[in-house]
Design a protein around this motif. Structure first.
Motif, PDB file in Angstrom:
ATOM      1  N   SER A  69       0.837  -1.213   0.000  1.00 41.08           N
ATOM      2  CA  SER A  69       0.000   0.000   0.000  1.00 41.08           C
ATOM      3  C   SER A  69       0.866   1.255   0.000  1.00 41.08           C
ATOM      4  CB  SER A  69      -0.900   0.048   1.238  1.00 41.08           C
ATOM      5  OG  SER A  69      -1.708  -1.079   1.317  1.00 41.08           O
ATOM      6  N   PHE A  70       1.902   1.197   0.849  1.00 37.85           N
ATOM      7  CA  PHE A  70       2.782   2.351   0.955  1.00 37.85           C
ATOM      8  C   PHE A  70       3.473   2.613  -0.380  1.00 37.85           C
ATOM      9  CE2 PHE A  70       6.933   4.257   2.167  1.00 37.85           C
ATOM     10  CZ  PHE A  70       6.437   5.439   2.701  1.00 37.85           C
ATOM     11  N   THR A  71       3.932   1.516  -1.021  1.00 31.75           N
ATOM     12  CA  THR A  71       4.600   1.666  -2.309  1.00 31.75           C
ATOM     13  C   THR A  71       3.639   2.296  -3.327  1.00 31.75           C
ATOM     14  OG1 THR A  71       5.669  -0.404  -1.745  1.00 31.75           O
ATOM     15  CG2 THR A  71       6.006   0.428  -3.975  1.00 31.75           C
ATOM     16  N   VAL A  72       2.420   1.765  -3.381  1.00 35.03           N
ATOM     17  CA  VAL A  72       1.454   2.303  -4.343  1.00 35.03           C
ATOM     18  C   VAL A  72       1.223   3.790  -4.072  1.00 35.03           C
ATOM     19  CG1 VAL A  72      -0.916   2.183  -5.146  1.00 35.03           C
ATOM     20  CG2 VAL A  72       0.334   0.082  -4.685  1.00 35.03           C
ATOM     21  N   MET A  73       1.081   4.116  -2.785  1.00 28.05           N
ATOM     22  CA  MET A  73       0.863   5.524  -2.426  1.00 28.05           C
ATOM     23  C   MET A  73       2.027   6.381  -2.917  1.00 28.05           C
ATOM     24  SD  MET A  73       0.238   6.997   1.398  1.00 28.05           S
ATOM     25  CE  MET A  73       1.951   7.270   1.799  1.00 28.05           C
ATOM     26  N   LEU A  74       3.255   5.902  -2.652  1.00 29.74           N
ATOM     27  CA  LEU A  74       4.445   6.645  -3.085  1.00 29.74           C
ATOM     28  C   LEU A  74       4.471   6.810  -4.599  1.00 29.74           C
ATOM     29  CD1 LEU A  74       7.660   5.651  -1.119  1.00 29.74           C
ATOM     30  CD2 LEU A  74       6.349   7.784  -1.136  1.00 29.74           C
ATOM     31  N   ILE A  75       4.152   5.706  -5.297  1.00 34.07           N
ATOM     32  CA  ILE A  75       4.169   5.769  -6.760  1.00 34.07           C
ATOM     33  C   ILE A  75       3.182   6.834  -7.241  1.00 34.07           C
ATOM     34  CG2 ILE A  75       3.736   4.488  -8.878  1.00 34.07           C
ATOM     35  CD1 ILE A  75       4.481   1.946  -7.340  1.00 34.07           C
ATOM     36  N   PHE A  76       2.004   6.860  -6.605  1.00 30.51           N
ATOM     37  CA  PHE A  76       1.021   7.882  -6.977  1.00 30.51           C
ATOM     38  C   PHE A  76       1.602   9.280  -6.791  1.00 30.51           C
ATOM     39  CE2 PHE A  76      -2.617   4.935  -6.968  1.00 30.51           C
ATOM     40  CZ  PHE A  76      -3.238   5.425  -8.092  1.00 30.51           C
ATOM     41  N   PHE A  77       2.241   9.490  -5.633  1.00 30.19           N
ATOM     42  CA  PHE A  77       2.781  10.816  -5.364  1.00 30.19           C
ATOM     43  C   PHE A  77       3.866  11.176  -6.371  1.00 30.19           C
ATOM     44  CE2 PHE A  77       1.131  10.587  -0.875  1.00 30.19           C
ATOM     45  CZ  PHE A  77       0.258  11.633  -1.054  1.00 30.19           C
ATOM     46  N   ILE A  78       4.683  10.160  -6.733  1.00 32.16           N
ATOM     47  CA  ILE A  78       5.804  10.455  -7.632  1.00 32.16           C
ATOM     48  C   ILE A  78       5.316  10.630  -9.067  1.00 32.16           C
ATOM     49  CG2 ILE A  78       7.941   9.519  -8.598  1.00 32.16           C
ATOM     50  CD1 ILE A  78       8.287   8.102  -5.828  1.00 32.16           C
ATOM     51  N   THR A  79       4.453   9.698  -9.505  1.00 32.94           N
ATOM     52  CA  THR A  79       4.113   9.724 -10.932  1.00 32.94           C
ATOM     53  C   THR A  79       2.972  10.679 -11.254  1.00 32.94           C
ATOM     54  OG1 THR A  79       2.618   7.838 -10.681  1.00 32.94           O
ATOM     55  CG2 THR A  79       4.898   7.344 -11.265  1.00 32.94           C
ATOM     56  N   LYS A  80       2.147  11.034 -10.294  1.00 31.08           N
ATOM     57  CA  LYS A  80       0.990  11.876 -10.614  1.00 31.08           C
ATOM     58  C   LYS A  80       0.891  13.092  -9.709  1.00 31.08           C
ATOM     59  CE  LYS A  80      -1.544   8.254 -12.789  1.00 31.08           C
ATOM     60  NZ  LYS A  80      -2.825   7.658 -13.158  1.00 31.08           N
ATOM     61  N   LEU A  81       2.059  13.632  -9.328  1.00 35.08           N
ATOM     62  CA  LEU A  81       2.038  14.736  -8.377  1.00 35.08           C
ATOM     63  C   LEU A  81       1.161  15.886  -8.869  1.00 35.08           C
ATOM     64  CD1 LEU A  81       3.239  15.518  -5.635  1.00 35.08           C
ATOM     65  CD2 LEU A  81       4.935  16.849  -6.858  1.00 35.08           C
ATOM     66  N   GLY A  82       1.175  16.116 -10.168  1.00 34.64           N
ATOM     67  CA  GLY A  82       0.424  17.236 -10.738  1.00 34.64           C
ATOM     68  C   GLY A  82      -1.059  17.168 -10.449  1.00 34.64           C
ATOM     69  N   GLN A  83      -1.593  15.928 -10.313  1.00 33.59           N
ATOM     70  CA  GLN A  83      -3.028  15.833 -10.061  1.00 33.59           C
ATOM     71  C   GLN A  83      -3.336  15.581  -8.593  1.00 33.59           C
ATOM     72  OE1 GLN A  83      -2.572  13.043 -13.236  1.00 33.59           O
ATOM     73  NE2 GLN A  83      -4.691  13.396 -13.841  1.00 33.59           N
ATOM     74  N   VAL A  84      -2.279  15.262  -7.835  1.00 30.68           N
ATOM     75  CA  VAL A  84      -2.492  14.724  -6.502  1.00 30.68           C
ATOM     76  C   VAL A  84      -2.123  15.728  -5.413  1.00 30.68           C
ATOM     77  CG1 VAL A  84      -1.055  13.212  -5.069  1.00 30.68           C
ATOM     78  CG2 VAL A  84      -2.536  12.223  -6.812  1.00 30.68           C
TER      79      VAL A  84
END
Lengths: 609, 609
Positions: A418-433
């Motif tokens: 879960s933590f990895t997925v969360m991090l990936i979201f923050f890294i790859t989609k920071l513009g929307q997140v």
């Protein structure tokens, strides 16, 4: 009367508190109502993976298979660890309660806050997606997207206000129809593959080398695919809605949901790979699979129709989970107490209505185009996922119950993924997140403010505090009068009957002539009641009146007298007639009550015609 | 605080009632403010004539000259007869007062009602027309038509709330600039004609026979041209806004307006004829005249700019006349009394605000395309025109003052022409004009309903009616309590201090356990106050409470006791905190006050933090 009849018609007769047990869900209904969010993500989750992969080349699409396996592992870990949460916290509350108890208040509030926002996003996003599906089928309805979405929210709200069993009964059919439709699709697709109707040329073989593939891209695809897992936590929040024994029934429902989700997800991912389907802007992946399997016949439309329905119904998961989470937060005094009140049909109607209003606002604000809220929504799910699993970890380490190492391992894997997925979201989609970095701290801050207020109030009201009440030595009554009428007479008689120490009638005059005239008339009419006339230069009644009352109050306080303002009010027979009269008494009342420490008494005089 | 500061900034400091005289208008300002509606119609009136004539052929356009003469005759008749009205009814009120006094109440209400509606239409139509002129110049603003129109209404509203002299000072410039612009245009055009720059071939000679011309068509063209006369009545309604001597100043202003209107109207009609201009969909007649006279140079844009401005300002005539007409109707009790109240800046702010809201509603409802309201608007003017003239006729016949035959003749001509124009409108534009047959009777009916209500109220309140007040033999106080707190203590102490005959504390419990617990605690805390506990099956507080109060009230009435409900209310320090508390006391108060004959006392307990 009309309004209340309409309410009865829409919502139904009120239920007694004792009927609460009958409003609980059996497993079949609970599965339908609580898993529609998770199951509906099958309609877009696999597509999200392909959309990322296709940016490299169509050859890269074979990676969807290992990524799909990764998502299944994450699903398994989440299901197992939420199963443990259900038994450990049988009163529901899910991530909020788990994080609060094991990681501290702020972690709990972070989890609770993101879930609250997330359920609002669930409703807005899934209703918008469902509306899109409907208006794609009937393009002439396209200009009315926002109206249709709003109407759908209102319809689901009414269903939920009628009570959860009733809404579950109605909403279960489409959910099971959707499951049936996808089972038929996957079965038929696999059969076609086995009978050799699907040639191996249609898709790249597994392991084909792909130029330009990066770990970053694969992680991004994995994170996108994980958005299919949103909604998995709903059951753990909603245990109180289950028939007894709640935790047992909830865990079985969770297992069933996990199994269904796994089958549907892998089926779609596999068929998409087998048919070599690439994502298209105008046609969804599920639609492509269905039309390749059946052609555009009635089965195709059955699958498309049930998919549109499940997208709308995914919103209902929000309606089941949001009010219960809100109750948990409200009981802990982090949000307004009104969320703990059960409505006429025993649902937490304030939560339901709040959720509807917020999601309608989102739909209107984004003009029904809520797709770009999806990453925000996914990250809002994985924050509480991570917190809940970490909380369970801490719990096992602290308590070390029998077999804790297995439990620990399950939650550890869950937490890490879960933590990895969360991090990936923050890294790859920071513009929307990025907005979460603003609104989550804001929400947590507000939670604390509210709690502090409730505690301050409680402390001040508690009768054990030693501050003794100021004794009341006497009463002064002020009666604002506007003329010599029965209304005034009525109020004066009432004031006299309570025999206060003093009654003062106050008249506000706009010019000297009226003032004098009135004083003379008054002396004839009520010689025993003291009249004070005030002069208003600016045609305002409230200003001179409050100034006078201030003076009286100041004097009265010195000798511990209480000041009561007795407001004569005549009440017309029909409500439209209110508009014909100055609402000065209403204004005076509101003004005095909130600004001053005065007692306000309204003496009504009901007109007979 | 913030709101009131904003109000001060927008509206200005309040004025004393004694400063009323300083808020009156001199002739120059009055002309600007009250004639902008009439003068602005020059921008579209002549065009209306040409639009009807061109349906036959361009040769028929020469008829605009005799028709223009007809309109001038009508204008003369109206000006002369409104001059007579001004002197006969120096307190204003125009068509309403004249018709009411001479033709009876219903005629007056018909005239008043149509004018009220008409001023709303004036605002909506002229603001929309002005916005169109602006967005024609800046096409990129076109999608924001409705927003711009709404903003313009709001701006004019604020100006008018600041007071009429202030708005007159600001608005006078554009009006006089427009007059100047048209004078230059007409002067230059005539000069061109005299120097032979305009060839006679450009236009058909007067008297050229035209195939297919009918009387019906000519009448229709005449009626359309008469729409240029809307707004002529405004001055007669607004005499109270003039500096003393009001009637003299008003009649001089009226004469000046008539003269200006006549010059501008005939100038435009003549130049349009001389240049042989046919109406075009994309370009107004005034624009065609201006570009033929000057070419598209700065003078052209000066004329176009001032025309757009005067169209917007025409709305302001509605703002001057509507509130004064409303005052007249409200004084006679046909509409709500609030229209007679002067606001902070001595304007009748309720009328101003009502007018704004209604016209914004119209603008939004018609999406800023209010052109097809113009016929409705014109017919709504000619109904009161006809009624007022007929009323004056009757007055002269009845009173026969010196020189009455001349006066009679003037009004007779006015009445006949107005009546004819009205008839022509009904015959030629029934499709657009039919709504008056619905809303005018409805308005007159509502006027009567309101009057009947006010009279019934007055009669019931008047102290001379012999019904003696019911004596009050004693008092019962009911205190709804929600717990054992300082708030409740405070209310109980207050009730005790008034020593009523009985105090009853009422507690509503949702289950038996709480009920019992509370009874025990209460017996310890307030043994001398009787506690009644009620049980609520449906989680409603109001229902069991009102049922109980009903019983008490019933008993109390038998022995002429009055029942007071004492509501303990704690008041948080900050207003956002209200949302965190059940507003039950608010609900209870509203419910009890309006449904029952109970006295409601609110005892506030102000929290300190």
């Amino acid at each position: 009367m009309l309004l209340s009849a309409l309410k009865r018609f829409l919502i139904g007769q009120p239920l007694k508190s004792a009927e609460l047990g009958e409003q609980k869900l059996n497993k079949t209904k609970a599965l339908a109502i609580l898993s529609s969010d998770a199951l509906s993500s099958v309609a877009y989750g696999p597509e999200q993976i392909l959309i990322v992969l296709v940016t490299i080349s169509t050859v890269a699409l074979w990676y969807s298979i290992p990524i799909g396996v990764g998502v299944l592992v994450l699903l398994l870990a989440l299901i197992l660890s939420y199963r443990q949460i259900i038994f450990a916290y049988p009163h529901g509350g899910g991530a909020y309660v788990v994080s609060k108890e094991n990681l501290g208040v702020n972690a709990g509030l972070l989890a609770g806050g993101s879930l609250l926002v997330d359920y609002i996003l669930t409703v807005a996003v899934s209703i918008s997606a469902g509306t899109d599906a409907i208006t794609s089928a009937f393009p002439q309805l396209h200009p009315y997207n926002v109206d249709i979405a709003t109407l759908l929210v209102v319809a689901i709200t009414i269903l939920n206000l009628r009570g959860i069993t009733e809404s579950a009964s109605i909403l279960a059919y489409p959910v099971y129809l959707f499951i049936l439709a996808l089972f038929i699709l996957i079965g038929a697709g696999l059969y076609k593959g086995m009978t050799g109707a699907v040639s191996p040329d249609m898709h790249p073989s597994l392991g084909t080398p792909v130029a330009g593939i990066t770990l970053f891209l694969l992680l991004k695809a994995f994170a996108s695919g994980s958005s299919a897992l949103t909604g998995v936590e709903a059951i753990s929040n909603a245990i109180p809605n289950f028939k007894d024994p709640g935790p047992n029934n909830a865990s079985k429902t969770l297992a069933a949901m996990g199994l269904l989700l796994a089958i549907l997800f892998s089926g779609i991912v596999y068929l998409a790979y087998a048919y070599g389907i690439a994502p298209k802007a105008q046609e969804t992946v599920v639609s492509q699979i269905a039309s390749q399997t059946f052609g555009r016949n009635y089965m195709y439309y059955f699958i498309q129709g049930t998919t549109a329905m499940i997208l709308v119904l995914a919103a209902n998961t929000g309606y089941s989970a949001f009010p219960l989470l809100a109750v948990n937060l409200a009981r802990d005094k982090y949000i307004a107490r009104m969320f703990t009140i059960r409505g006429d049909r025993l649902g937490y109607s304030n939560g339901i209505i709040f959720l509807s209003i917020m999601s309608i606002i989102l739909i209107i604000a984004f003009k029904g185009r809520t797709e770009h809220l999806i990453p925000l929504y996914a990250v809002g799910v994985f924050i509480p996922f991570t917190l809940a699993q970490t909380g369970m970890l801490v719990k096992w380490v602290r308590e070390k119950p029998k077999g804790w190492l297995v439990k620990l391992t399950i939650n550890l894997i869950g937490a890490l993924i879960s933590f990895t997925v969360m991090l990936i979201f923050f890294i790859t989609k920071l513009g929307q997140v990025w907005p979460v970095f603003i609104f989550l701290p804001l929400i947590v801050y507000t939670f604390h403010r509210i709690k502090r207020h409730y505690e301050a109030v409680g402390e001040q009201l508690r009768i054990t505090t030693c501050e003794p009440a100021v004794p009341i030595e006497g009463n002064v009554m002020i009666v604002p009068v506007a003329g010599i009428t029965h209304v005034v007479e009525n109020s004066l008689n009432y004031a006299k009957s309570l025999s206060p120490d003093q009654i003062i009638a106050v008249y506000v005059a706009f010019d000297r002539d009226t003032e004098k005239q009135f004083q003379e008339k008054w002396a004839d009419w009520q010689p025993d009641v003291r009249l004070v006339t005030l002069h208003s230069h600016y045609r305002s009644i409230i200003q001179p009146l409050t100034k006078f009352i201030d003076t009286v109050e100041h004097k009265a306080k010195e000798s511990n007298f209480r000041v009561t303002v007795v407001i004569p009010q005549f009440i017309p027979k029909k409500s439209w007639q209110h508009a014909l009269h100055n609402q000065s008494s209403l204004l005076i009342r509101a003004f005095l009550l909130y600004r001053k420490d005065l007692i306000v008494t309204t003496v009504p005089y009901h007109l007979k015609k």
